[in-house]
Design an enzyme around this catalytic site. Structure first.
Site, PDB file in Angstrom:
ATOM      1  N   TYR A 182       0.826  -1.206   0.000  1.00 29.73           N
ATOM      2  CA  TYR A 182       0.000   0.000   0.000  1.00 29.73           C
ATOM      3  C   TYR A 182       0.867   1.265   0.000  1.00 29.73           C
ATOM      4  CZ  TYR A 182      -4.622  -2.080   0.816  1.00 29.73           C
ATOM      5  OH  TYR A 182      -5.820  -2.749   0.685  1.00 29.73           O
TER       6      TYR A 182
ATOM      7  N   TYR B 297       4.134   5.561  -2.289  1.00 27.02           N
ATOM      8  CA  TYR B 297       4.314   6.858  -1.627  1.00 27.02           C
ATOM      9  C   TYR B 297       5.759   7.039  -1.165  1.00 27.02           C
ATOM     10  CZ  TYR B 297      -0.765   6.818  -1.649  1.00 27.02           C
ATOM     11  OH  TYR B 297      -2.077   6.767  -2.040  1.00 27.02           O
TER      12      TYR B 297
END
Length: 634
Positions: free
Chosen positions: A317, A321
Site C-alpha cells: 500500500y 508513496y
C-alpha cells in the site's frame, strides 16, 4: 472582483513578500552572504559597546525580528547572543527565509500547479538543484582521515549512510514490512488513512490553473501553515486516543498536492476491537474545520481504507508513496496500469526530485514512525559487527550479565535485519521510551586542555565547547538497562580529522568549512579516539588486554607535564585578572558607600540645626525656604 483587479492584488502581495525589513529577498546569494556578515558584525559590535548581556540580547533580538525572523530563545541570553553575533547563523536564517518567500511569491503569481511547475516552482526546483550541486562539490573538496590513516571524502562517506536515497528507501521499506509482521503476530489490524486540508489552504484548483478565492481570502497560507494545521489535527487525535486508552502505531508520510499544499497518508495498526473508535475519532477531528465543504463527500478531506491482506500487504500500500517521496525507484507492478506514474500522470522519477525540493524548501518532514522503538538504537546497535571488539569491551568493562544478555538479543535481531524481532525485544509497539531496555548513550565530550567557560567569573571547564560556547554532547554508544543493573557499550570506533583537500574542485571559491586541519571532529560516521603509544609493559599482556588498554588510553589520554604547567599558568593569569577586576569593583563600591554615608551625616546635621532654629524661635515655619523644607523632609 474583476480578473484584472485580482491580478493586480496578487502582484502587490507578491512584491510585498520580498521585503523583509532591511532585507529584500533575491536570488543573489553573494548579496545574502554580505548582508549576513554585516548583521553579525553590527550585533557583535553593539554587544561589545553595551557590555551588558541582557540588554545586548534584547537589542539583537529586535534586529532579528525586523528581518521577520525569530530570535533564538531556547539557548539562554548568552547562547542566543552568540548565535546572533555569528554570520553563519544569520546566513542559515536568511537563506531559509529567502527561499520560502521567493517560493511563496511564485505560488501567489500562479506558477505552482499541475499545468506549470508541479509541487514546486521551476525557480525553486532549479535553486534546490544548484544547492545540491554546491553541497556535492563542497563535500568532494573535504577529506576525513581516521586514526588508522584511512582517508575518504565526505561525499564518499555520505553515500554510505542514509543520505543515499537507495539506503533510505531500503530502511523504510524494511521497517514498514516488519512492523506489519509484528502487527500480524499480535493479531492487530491495519488501516490506511488520508488527511487533507480545508479549501482555504489550496492555492489553485486542479486542472484549471485558476486561483482558489478562498485561499486568497484566507491570507494566502503557505505549505508550512497547512502542515501546522495538520499537526494540530493530529495532536487532537492523539490526545483523544490517549484519554480513551487506545494505542496505535505505524507510519505517517507527507506529500504535496499539485499546488504545494501538503496532505498526509498514514498506515496505522491497532487492536481489531479499537479500529471503529480510532476511525471515528480521526473522522471527527479531520472534519471539524469547515465541515460544509465536504457535505456528502467526506472522502475529499478524510479517507479511511482497511488494509486487506487478500489484496496486498501494508508495504504494498505504502511503497508507491515512499518511492514518490525519495527517488522514484520501485518495483513496478506489471499488472497495475500506470504504476510508474503519480496521481497527476507524471513519471515518478521526475516527480520525486520536485517533491524533495518542495520538502527542503518548506522544511516539512516527509516520514515519521509513530509508537515504535527508537531507530537511533537500531542504527547504533548495527555498528557492533566486530565480535572480537565486543568481546574485548565486555571483558574490560564487565557489564551486568542481564544487561549483556539483553544487548546480545537486540544485536542479533538488528544484524539479522529483523525489525519485527527488534520491536518485540524493545518492549513492543506503543512502549514508552522509559520502558525500552536500550537507549542511546550520550556523553559530553571532553577537552584535556581546558576552556574558559565564563569570562566574567574566570570559571574554567574541561567540557569541549562548540562554536557558541556550549558543551558538545554526542552519542558514543548504547546504555542497556536491566532489572539488576546497567551497562554502557561503545559503538563509535573511529575518530575523524576533517581537512580541506589540497587540490580543491573548480568553482569552490568562497566556500568555508568549520573544521580545520589538526582539529579532531566527531561525525555521524562510526568514531572513537585515536590510539596512543603504550609504554613497555612490566608484565606480559594478553592480546585482548592490550587492545582494551589501548582503547582506554586513547579515550582518556594522560596530560603531559608541559600541558599541565601551561594550563596552570594560563589559569593563574586568568585568576589574577579576575581578582584585579574584583578588587577594582570592590574599591569603587566602597568609595561610593563612603560617599553615601557622608551625605547622610551632613543631611542629619542640617536637619538638627533647622529643628533647633524652629524650637528656639529663631525661625518660623513661614520663613522656611524650599531648600530647608527639602532638608527636613528628606
Amino acid at each position: 472582483m474583476s480578473t484584472h483587479r485580482a491580478a493586480i492584488d496578487r502582484e502587490t502581495l507578491a512584491t510585498a513578500l520580498l521585503r523583509c525589513g532591511p532585507w529584500f529577498c533575491t536570488d543573489d546569494d553573494d548579496a545574502l552572504v554580505a548582508h549576513a556578515q554585516a548583521q553579525a558584525r553590527a550585533t557583535a559590535g553593539e554587544a561589545a559597546a553595551l557590555g551588558d548581556v541582557r540588554l545586548a540580547y534584547q537589542r539583537a533580538a529586535r534586529r532579528v525580528e525586523r528581518h521577520h525572523l525569530k530570535p533564538p530563545e531556547r539557548y539562554g541570553e548568552r547562547g542566543g547572543l552568540a548565535r546572533m553575533s555569528c554570520d553563519l547563523w544569520w546566513r542559515r536564517q536568511l537563506r531559509r527565509l529567502n527561499a520560502r518567500r521567493l517560493e511563496q511569491r511564485e505560488r501567489v503569481l500562479g506558477r505552482v500547479h499541475d499545468r506549470a511547475g508541479i509541487y514546486v516552482s521551476e525557480r525553486g526546483y532549479r535553486a534546490r538543484r544548484a544547492q545540491r550541486n554546491r553541497n556535492t562539490r563542497a563535500m568532494e573538496a573535504v577529506a576525513a582521515i581516521n586514526q588508522f590513516g584511512q582517508e575518504y571524502t565526505l561525499a564518499e562517506l555520505a553515500e554510505l549512510g542514509l543520505a543515499n536515497p537507495d539506503h533510505r528507501r531500503a530502511e523504510l521499506m524494511l521497517r514498514i514490512n516488519d512492523t506489519e509482521e509484528e502487527a500480524n503476530r499480535l493479531g492487530h489490524v491495519g488501516m490506511f488513512y488520508t488527511l487533507t486540508c480545508p479549501s482555504r489552504f489550496h492555492a489553485v484548483w486542479k486542472g484549471t490553473a485558476r486561483h482558489n478565492p478562498k485561499w486568497a481570502a484566507g491570507g494566502a497560507p503557505t505549505p508550512r501553515e497547512a502542515q501546522a494545521y495538520l499537526r494540530g489535527v493530529w495532536a487532537k487525535i492523539r490526545a483523544k486516543l490517549k484519554r480513551d486508552g487506545i494505542g496505535i502505531y505505524g507510519l505517517r508520510t507527507v506529500e504535496p498536492h499539485h499546488d504545494g499544499c501538503p496532505h498526509w497518508h498514514m498506515m496505522m495498526f491497532m487492536a481489531a476491537e479499537d479500529e471503529p473508535a480510532v476511525t471515528e475519532v480521526m473522522r471527527r477531528y479531520a472534519l471539524e474545520d469547515s465541515p460544509e465543504e465536504v457535505a456528502g463527500d467526506e472522502q475529499r478531506r478524510f479517507k479511511p481504507v482497511p488494509i486487506d491482506p487478500a489484496k496486498g500487504t501494508a508495504a504494498g500500500y505504502i511503497a508507491k508513496y515512499i518511492a514518490k517521496n525519495i527517488n522514484g525507484a520501485q518495483f513496478t507492478r506489471d499488472a497495475v496500469d500506470g504504476d510508474h506514474l503519480d496521481h497527476y500522470g507524471h513519471d515518478l522519477t521526475s516527480s520525486a526530485p520536485r517533491i524533495e525540493s518542495w520538502s527542503s524548501c518548506w522544511g516539512i518532514r516527509q516520514f515519521q514512525f509513530v509508537g515504535l522503538p527508537s531507530v537511533t538504537v537500531w542504527r547504533e546497535v548495527r555498528r557492533l559487527k566486530d565480535e572480537q571488539a565486543l568481546a574485548d569491551w565486555e571483558a574490560a568493562t564487565r557489564p551486568d550479565p542481564e544487561a549483556a544478555a539483553i544487548l546480545a538479543d537486540v544485536r542479533r535481531a538488528a544484524l539479522a535485519n529483523r525489525w519485527d524481532k527488534y520491536v518485540a525485544l524493545m518492549g513492543g509497539p506503543m512502549a514508552g521510551r522509559q520502558a525500552q531496555p536500550v537507549r542511546p548513550w550520550r556523553v559530553v565530550r571532553q577537552d584535556a586542555a581546558g576552556t574558559l567557560a565564563n569570562p566574567e567569573t574566570g570559571e574554567a571547564t574541561f567540557d569541549a565547547l562548540g562554536r557558541y560556547g556550549e558543551p558538545l554532547a554526542a552519542t558514543f554508544g548504547l546504555s542497556v538497562i536491566s532489572s539488576t543493573g546497567e551497562a554502557d557499550y561503545l559503538t563509535r570506533l573511529y575518530r575523524w580529522e576533517i581537512v580541506r583537500k589540497a587540490a580543491s574542485a573548480e568553482g569552490l571559491e568562497g566556500l568555508t568549512f568549520a573544521g580545520t586541519a589538526g582539529a579532531w571532529t566527531w561525525t555521524c560516521v562510526t568514531n572513537c579516539t585515536g590510539a596512543a603509544e603504550l609504554p613497555p609493559a612490566s608484565y606480559p599482556l594478553a592480546p585482548w588486554e592490550r587492545r582494551i588498554t589501548e582503547s582506554f588510553r586513547a579515550m582518556f589520554p594522560p596530560l603531559f607535564q608541559s600541558e599541565i604547567d601551561r594550563y596552570r599558568e594560563w589559569n593563574a593569569i586568568e585568576l589574577a585578572k579576575h581578582r584585579a577586576e574584583s578588587d577594582r569593583r570592590r574599591a569603587i563600591a566602597d568609595h561610593e558607600s563612603e560617599q553615601r554615608a557622608a551625605d547622610r551625616e551632613r543631611l542629619r546635621q542640617g536637619q538638627a540645626v533647622i529643628a533647633g532654629w524652629l524650637l528656639d524661635g529663631t525661625m518660623t515655619l513661614d520663613e522656611l525656604t524650599p531648600e530647608a523644607i527639602d532638608v527636613l523632609t528628606a
